[in-house]
Each structure stands twice: as C-alpha cells, then as structure tokens.
Design a protein around this motif. Structure first.
Motif, PDB file in Angstrom:
ATOM      1  N   ILE A 290      43.926  -0.705  -0.329  1.00 30.27           N
ATOM      2  CA  ILE A 290      44.411   0.675  -0.462  1.00 30.27           C
ATOM      3  C   ILE A 290      44.790   0.938  -1.914  1.00 30.27           C
ATOM      4  CG2 ILE A 290      45.329   0.727   1.912  1.00 30.27           C
ATOM      5  CD1 ILE A 290      48.165   0.655   0.622  1.00 30.27           C
ATOM      6  N   ILE A 291      44.942   2.217  -2.239  1.00 29.31           N
ATOM      7  CA  ILE A 291      45.422   2.640  -3.550  1.00 29.31           C
ATOM      8  C   ILE A 291      46.755   3.362  -3.373  1.00 29.31           C
ATOM      9  CG2 ILE A 291      44.985   4.145  -5.536  1.00 29.31           C
ATOM     10  CD1 ILE A 291      41.979   3.856  -4.898  1.00 29.31           C
ATOM     11  N   VAL A 292      47.739   2.988  -4.197  1.00 22.17           N
ATOM     12  CA  VAL A 292      48.990   3.739  -4.294  1.00 22.17           C
ATOM     13  C   VAL A 292      49.196   4.085  -5.753  1.00 22.17           C
ATOM     14  CG1 VAL A 292      51.471   3.752  -3.920  1.00 22.17           C
ATOM     15  CG2 VAL A 292      49.993   2.577  -2.285  1.00 22.17           C
ATOM     16  N   ASP A 293      49.177   5.378  -6.060  1.00 22.83           N
ATOM     17  CA  ASP A 293      49.163   5.865  -7.436  1.00 22.83           C
ATOM     18  C   ASP A 293      47.897   5.329  -8.109  1.00 22.83           C
ATOM     19  OD1 ASP A 293      49.889   7.265  -9.647  1.00 22.83           O
ATOM     20  OD2 ASP A 293      51.578   6.002 -10.192  1.00 22.83           O
ATOM     21  N   ASN A 294      48.005   4.434  -9.084  1.00 23.18           N
ATOM     22  CA  ASN A 294      46.769   3.860  -9.633  1.00 23.18           C
ATOM     23  C   ASN A 294      46.714   2.350  -9.428  1.00 23.18           C
ATOM     24  OD1 ASN A 294      48.630   3.012 -11.640  1.00 23.18           O
ATOM     25  ND2 ASN A 294      46.971   2.898 -13.153  1.00 23.18           N
ATOM     26  N   ASP A 295      47.568   1.828  -8.555  1.00 21.32           N
ATOM     27  CA  ASP A 295      47.567   0.403  -8.241  1.00 21.32           C
ATOM     28  C   ASP A 295      46.702   0.138  -7.019  1.00 21.32           C
ATOM     29  OD1 ASP A 295      49.275  -0.247 -10.325  1.00 21.32           O
ATOM     30  OD2 ASP A 295      51.074   0.009  -9.109  1.00 21.32           O
ATOM     31  N   VAL A 296      45.977  -0.980  -7.042  1.00 28.56           N
ATOM     32  CA  VAL A 296      45.108  -1.374  -5.933  1.00 28.56           C
ATOM     33  C   VAL A 296      45.719  -2.590  -5.253  1.00 28.56           C
ATOM     34  CG1 VAL A 296      42.803  -2.138  -5.269  1.00 28.56           C
ATOM     35  CG2 VAL A 296      43.075  -0.517  -7.165  1.00 28.56           C
ATOM     36  N   PHE A 297      45.823  -2.526  -3.926  1.00 25.25           N
ATOM     37  CA  PHE A 297      46.421  -3.599  -3.136  1.00 25.25           C
ATOM     38  C   PHE A 297      45.425  -4.126  -2.117  1.00 25.25           C
ATOM     39  CE2 PHE A 297      49.836  -0.914  -4.596  1.00 25.25           C
ATOM     40  CZ  PHE A 297      50.847  -1.797  -4.945  1.00 25.25           C
ATOM     41  N   ASP A 298      45.412  -5.428  -1.938  1.00 27.96           N
ATOM     42  CA  ASP A 298      44.663  -6.058  -0.863  1.00 27.96           C
ATOM     43  C   ASP A 298      45.660  -6.421   0.233  1.00 27.96           C
ATOM     44  OD1 ASP A 298      43.226  -7.581   0.905  1.00 27.96           O
ATOM     45  OD2 ASP A 298      42.346  -8.919  -0.612  1.00 27.96           O
TER      46      ASP A 298
ATOM     47  N   ILE B  73      53.154   8.450 -11.195  1.00 27.22           N
ATOM     48  CA  ILE B  73      54.515   8.378 -10.651  1.00 27.22           C
ATOM     49  C   ILE B  73      55.342   7.406 -11.492  1.00 27.22           C
ATOM     50  CG2 ILE B  73      55.907   7.756  -8.647  1.00 27.22           C
ATOM     51  CD1 ILE B  73      53.491   8.515  -6.909  1.00 27.22           C
ATOM     52  N   ALA B  74      56.501   7.865 -11.940  1.00 28.91           N
ATOM     53  CA  ALA B  74      57.346   7.062 -12.824  1.00 28.91           C
ATOM     54  C   ALA B  74      58.107   6.000 -12.042  1.00 28.91           C
ATOM     55  CB  ALA B  74      58.324   7.968 -13.557  1.00 28.91           C
ATOM     56  N   PHE B  75      58.247   4.843 -12.642  1.00 29.67           N
ATOM     57  CA  PHE B  75      59.095   3.781 -12.128  1.00 29.67           C
ATOM     58  C   PHE B  75      60.301   3.650 -13.044  1.00 29.67           C
ATOM     59  CE2 PHE B  75      55.649   2.636  -9.493  1.00 29.67           C
ATOM     60  CZ  PHE B  75      56.078   1.687  -8.576  1.00 29.67           C
ATOM     61  N   ARG B  76      61.502   3.680 -12.469  1.00 33.69           N
ATOM     62  CA  ARG B  76      62.695   3.470 -13.274  1.00 33.69           C
ATOM     63  C   ARG B  76      62.891   1.984 -13.537  1.00 33.69           C
ATOM     64  NH1 ARG B  76      67.218   3.920 -11.496  1.00 33.69           N
ATOM     65  NH2 ARG B  76      68.298   4.259 -13.462  1.00 33.69           N
ATOM     66  N   GLN B  77      63.290   1.678 -14.750  1.00 35.22           N
ATOM     67  CA  GLN B  77      63.648   0.323 -15.126  1.00 35.22           C
ATOM     68  C   GLN B  77      65.178   0.194 -15.115  1.00 35.22           C
ATOM     69  OE1 GLN B  77      61.319  -1.941 -15.592  1.00 35.22           O
ATOM     70  NE2 GLN B  77      59.650  -0.470 -15.383  1.00 35.22           N
ATOM     71  N   PRO B  78      65.701  -1.017 -14.903  1.00 36.99           N
ATOM     72  CA  PRO B  78      67.154  -1.193 -14.946  1.00 36.99           C
ATOM     73  C   PRO B  78      67.745  -0.644 -16.238  1.00 36.99           C
ATOM     74  CG  PRO B  78      66.111  -3.165 -14.093  1.00 36.99           C
ATOM     75  CD  PRO B  78      64.998  -2.270 -14.553  1.00 36.99           C
TER      76      PRO B  78
ATOM     77  N   GLU C 230      61.246   1.163  -3.806  1.00 37.19           N
ATOM     78  CA  GLU C 230      61.622  -0.241  -3.902  1.00 37.19           C
ATOM     79  C   GLU C 230      60.792  -1.125  -2.968  1.00 37.19           C
ATOM     80  OE1 GLU C 230      65.673   0.006  -1.254  1.00 37.19           O
ATOM     81  OE2 GLU C 230      65.376   1.310  -2.974  1.00 37.19           O
ATOM     82  N   VAL C 231      60.264  -0.537  -1.883  1.00 38.52           N
ATOM     83  CA  VAL C 231      59.378  -1.292  -0.993  1.00 38.52           C
ATOM     84  C   VAL C 231      58.105  -1.670  -1.746  1.00 38.52           C
ATOM     85  CG1 VAL C 231      58.013  -1.206   1.135  1.00 38.52           C
ATOM     86  CG2 VAL C 231      60.301  -0.205   1.075  1.00 38.52           C
ATOM     87  N   LEU C 232      57.590  -0.740  -2.522  1.00 40.73           N
ATOM     88  CA  LEU C 232      56.383  -1.001  -3.302  1.00 40.73           C
ATOM     89  C   LEU C 232      56.632  -2.106  -4.320  1.00 40.73           C
ATOM     90  CD1 LEU C 232      53.457   0.031  -3.683  1.00 40.73           C
ATOM     91  CD2 LEU C 232      54.335   1.531  -5.469  1.00 40.73           C
ATOM     92  N   THR C 233      57.748  -1.999  -5.031  1.00 41.27           N
ATOM     93  CA  THR C 233      58.039  -3.011  -6.050  1.00 41.27           C
ATOM     94  C   THR C 233      58.218  -4.398  -5.430  1.00 41.27           C
ATOM     95  OG1 THR C 233      60.438  -2.641  -5.989  1.00 41.27           O
ATOM     96  CG2 THR C 233      59.152  -1.281  -7.485  1.00 41.27           C
ATOM     97  N   LYS C 234      58.703  -4.436  -4.195  1.00 43.41           N
ATOM     98  CA  LYS C 234      58.887  -5.714  -3.512  1.00 43.41           C
ATOM     99  C   LYS C 234      57.567  -6.425  -3.286  1.00 43.41           C
ATOM    100  CE  LYS C 234      60.619  -7.627   0.863  1.00 43.41           C
ATOM    101  NZ  LYS C 234      61.293  -7.294   2.150  1.00 43.41           N
ATOM    102  N   TYR C 235      56.517  -5.657  -2.950  1.00 50.19           N
ATOM    103  CA  TYR C 235      55.247  -6.272  -2.564  1.00 50.19           C
ATOM    104  C   TYR C 235      54.212  -6.306  -3.678  1.00 50.19           C
ATOM    105  CZ  TYR C 235      56.963  -6.329   2.205  1.00 50.19           C
ATOM    106  OH  TYR C 235      57.697  -6.583   3.333  1.00 50.19           O
ATOM    107  N   ILE C 236      54.501  -5.657  -4.807  1.00 56.03           N
ATOM    108  CA  ILE C 236      53.537  -5.662  -5.912  1.00 56.03           C
ATOM    109  C   ILE C 236      53.163  -7.078  -6.356  1.00 56.03           C
ATOM    110  CG2 ILE C 236      53.437  -5.241  -8.408  1.00 56.03           C
ATOM    111  CD1 ILE C 236      54.370  -2.415  -7.908  1.00 56.03           C
TER     112      ILE C 236
END
Length: 527
Positions: A33-41, A96-101, A75-81
């Motif tokens: 699948i694609i989420v934003d411009n990331d590809v996941f298997d 889509i922007a990701f916030r950094q600490p 945060e679910v996405l960042t967990k599985y990236i």
C-alpha cells in the motif's frame, strides 16, 4: 522529511517504486500500500491487523492515505515504518508533515500566539530556547512511556523521577526562591538552556508546567510530581534550615518523592474539622500521629507527607516520613492508578519534633501560604490541556469526511471551534498577566492583590474546560468515548477535566473568594 524513520536498503540507498509497480502487489499473498509517498509491504502484517485482513485487502496495491488517516493516529504509522516500509513513490514528495520532538505545532491555536508569529511583552528568546529543550525532553524521553503507564496504571519508576530531577523539572515546578541555588550547587539538578537559579522566574515555571501538561494524558501527568508541587512548598517556606538541607536536594533530584496530606474522609478539605491528631511524647522528642487522610495524590509511592494535624495547641503541619505505622492504599478514581491517589493511615507514627513545619498552633497559616501558587499552577496546566484538545479538534475536523465534506467545511463545526478558541485565548491572556504580576510582586503584594483574580481566573478556566470538553466530544462523536485511537485525548479529557474544578478549591469557593476579595476594596460610593 522522507520519513521520521528513513528507510535504507542494504546499500544505503532508498528504494523508489512507481505507482504502477505498487498496483501490481494487490493480493492477500502480495499486499503493498501507499501512505502519503511511503510504500509499505504489509503481506506478513495483514493477518495481525487489529481490524482484520479484509480491511487491508480492500486497499491492496492502492494509495491508502485517506483510509489510514481516517482510522489511525500518525503515531501508528511511525510505529510500523521501521518494520514494513520498503521505499517511497518515485518522483513524489511527502504532502503530510511529521512533527519531530521539540517542534512547535503549526495547527491554528495549537500554541500560544507568541509562538505563532505574534509579539509578546512577556517572553524572550531564552524563554523559547528553554521551552524547546524541555519539549524535546518530554517528547523524546517521557511521552513514549505515557500511554503504557496510563493503560497499565503503573506508577512512575524511581529512574524516571531521577531523570526528570536531573534536568530541573522538579525544581521548575515549585517556583523561584532561595532554595534553588543550594540544591543547584549540590548537583541536585541543572536547568535547561543553561538557566541559572537566580534568573528563574514564574514565566520559566509556567513553561515547565505547560510542557509537561502538553502530553495530554492527565493521570500520567499527575503521577509526575503533582504531589511535589503542593507538598514541598511547606518544607521550603516553613521547614528548619536543617530539615531543608536534608530534604530539598533529594526531592528536587528525584531521589525521594513528597506529597501533601490534608483532606480526610469526613472533613474533606475543611481543615478546621480534621481528625488526625499529633500528641507530644512524654519526653517531648516526638509527635505521635494517629488518623487517616484520603484522596492524596501520589501518596501510594511517596517517601514524605506534608501533613495537617490537630495538636493540643490547635493545628500544625508535620513532615511525616514513610516509616513504621504509615500505610498507604490505592483509591480508584476517574484517573488510572498510575497517579497514586491514596488513602493513608497513620497508626502511632513517631515524628521528630524537628519535622514541625512552622509553629505548633499555626498550621492553618502554613496551609494557606501556598494556595495562590497551587491554583495558578493548576490554571497553567488546564489551559495547556484545553489547547491540546482544541488542536486535536482542528486536526480531526480537517481530515474527517462526512457526506463528502470535511468537518471543517461544516459551519456548525466552525462555530464550535470559534467558541472554544475565544474562551481559551481569554484564559491564556488573563493567566499570562497574572504570571507577570507574580514576577513583579512580593509575596505580601501577591496575597493582597492576586488571591481574588487567581481564584476567578481558575473558575473561568475550569468552566472553559467544561465547555470545550462538551464541544470536543460532539466533534469526535463515538471516538470521544473510546480510550484508544483517534479520540484518545478527548476521552481522557472528558473523563478527568472535573478534577481541576474541585482540586485546589471548588468552582463555588473560587467564585465566592474572588468576589469577597473584591468587596474588601469596594469604596463607599453610590450610582
């Protein structure tokens, strides 16, 4: 951002795929699948998906960005990236922007206006540097523990308390005063951004409360020093030099924990009618304490208890150390048990007379001394929680679609947001002004001029919390009643916001106190 966890293959180069290539992997046995411009298997993950494999099969080989963000927090996405991301879409940049600490929010009203381009008469560049260091610390070191602790009810570890003590969180939450330099020099803590104890003001304390409260998880937040904020000031202001030299460094460093023990099952917070007694021993060396306390925040895991007692001379405050005869048990409240709300039993507890705080017979004055500061600190934290909830509402309304439109395109939702923002900003402006007055007034002046305004401001803030909680629940719908997922912060807020309307003085008492203070200055005038 390529990702907050950038994927690299064995050669160190990020892989790229065309959308047509991704579309070929569209079966249960080969599911990309694609989420934003990331590809996941997600082939191996599909059978473990909490919503069932069928949900993923529906989007196999497709862009699932809208479906993902309709059901999951980022945060679910960042967990599985790290585990499932295999590359990015060729020739596309993330949308889509990701916030950094440590990052500031870019959501409208997600920060006080002076952090969003407005001018300020109160804060300077060093305040901002101080805030950034604290925010980075909380988001990197503390927040990852928050959700688990909230769910399990586990009390914060000694290691966590010491870690927070070392960076000046505990020192920062009790406010400026002569106690900071000795503890600082003893190595108990260091402030963020190189701040020296003499330069620490109530605005720095405000920032400290704000950055901790931004986590948005009330039970866990109060497990982290809520008792200290109100339990240590009686020692700081009324303890003997010897007692302070022993207690203050170990509490500010996080090696020991302290709370305030006043309320009782029968008397509640009516100090005049407390039943816990302290009788002098025959040799005059000890107070023998008997009685109970109830609803004591952090009590289950504290080492010290600043305790209101009744003596032969009236009322007094004693610093009671956890020792033989002291028993604490958990009370179940709207909070989870990680906050350590407790019932305390004192059974013939021997307390050295040197642990008297102030004078025997003047305990009421000791109790009253810190009320303004306690209420102000509550105000700061609740304003921050409210802002967090409004930020969540903006984000949800921007991504949630119903009947073909986002919630933000609905005038009813915009009206709710307008009400929430207008109330919040009035709270922020009022409380910031009070902080400025505190920075420029002696304690005597604060007692004279600020007791009423702080009380009325607290009432205004807790009423705003009530209204914001109500509107936020309507915006989130059923998700606002669910402890996990998209509405997690809304659910926690609507379950716990009433604490602030009761603790530190109920709304009714705050209103009455505020107007009574005003009447004292009422001139003998006529229309």
């Amino acid at each position: 951002r390529n990702s907050i966890f950038p994927f690299s293959d064995s050669t160190g180069m990020s892989k790229e795929f065309t959308r047509e290539e991704v579309a070929q992997h569209n079966t249960a046995n080969d599911l990309w699948i694609i989420v934003d411009n990331d590809v996941f298997d997600l082939t191996k993950f599909a059978k473990f998906h909490p919503g069932g494999a069928g949900v993923l099969r529906e989007v196999a080989g497709k862009d699932a960005t809208e479906q993902f963000y309709g059901l999951h927090r980022q945060e679910v996405l960042t967990k599985y990236i790290p585990k499932y991301k295999i590359g990015t879409v060729a020739n596309e940049k993330p949308k889509i922007a990701f916030r950094q600490p440590g990052d500031l929010s870019r959501v409208p009203y997600g920060e006080p206006n002076y952090l969003m381009g407005h001018k300020t008469a109160y804060f300077n560049d060093h305040h901002h540097a101080f805030r950034k260091e604290l925010r980075t610390f909380f988001e990197s070191e503390i927040f990852p523990l928050a959700v688990t602790a909230e769910d399990t009810g586990k009390n914060p570890s000694s290691e966590l308390y010491e870690k927070m003590g070392a960076v000046g969180i505990w020192a920062g939450r009790v406010g400026p005063g002569p106690w900071l330099r000795p503890a600082f020099d003893a190595g108990a803590f260091k402030f963020a951004a190189g701040l020296q104890p003499e330069d620490f003001t109530y605005f720095y304390e405000q920032i400290t409360h704000e950055e901790q409260a931004r986590m948005g998880i009330p039970s866990f937040n109060d497990s982290l020093g809520a008792g200290l904020t109100i339990g240590l000031p009686p020692v700081l202001n009324f303890g003997s030099d010897e007692l302070k030299a022993r207690i203050v460094p170990e509490v500010l460093s996080g090696r020991k924990k302290i709370c305030l023990a006043i309320s009782e099952a029968v008397a509640g917070s009516d100090v005049a009618n407390i039943e816990t007694t302290a009788k002098l021993s025959e040799d005059g060396r000890f107070y023998i304490v008997n009685g109970t306390k109830k609803w004591i925040t952090n009590g289950t895991f504290c080492d010290y208890f600043s305790t209101a007692v009744k003596t032969d001379n009236g009322h007094a405050m004693l610093l009671i150390e956890r020792s033989e005869g002291v028993e604490t048990s958990q009370i179940k409240t709207s909070y989870t048990s990680c906050a350590g709300t407790s019932y305390i039993t004192f059974d013939n507890v021997k307390v050295p007379v040197e642990n008297l705080l102030g004078q025997d017979g003047q305990g009421f004055q000791v109790i009253m001394f810190n009320f303004n500061h306690e209420r102000w600190a509550i105000n700061v934290q609740v304003i921050t929680w409210i802002r967090k909830i409004i930020e969540e509402c903006f984000l949800w309304a921007n991504q949630r679609k119903v009947f073909g439109k986002t919630l933000l395109q609905n005038a009813v939702i915009r009206n709710k947001l307008a009400r929430m923002v207008a109330q919040l900003e009035s709270c922020q402006a009022w409380n910031d002004n009070i902080t400025y007055q505190m920075c420029n007034m002696t304690y005597k002046e604060q007692a004279k001029y600020l007791a009423g305004p702080i009380a009325l401001c607290k009432y205004h803030i807790t009423r705003t919390a009530h209204n914001v909680s109500d509107d936020a629940c309507q915006i989130f719908g059923g998700r606002a009643l669910t402890k996990t997922g998209m509405g997690r912060y809304i659910e926690a807020f609507q379950r716990c916001y009433k604490y602030s309307a009761i603790l530190g003085g109920s709304e009714e008492i705050m209103c009455d106190l505020g107007i009574k203070q005003a009447i004292r200055k009422m001139p003998n005038s006529r229309l």
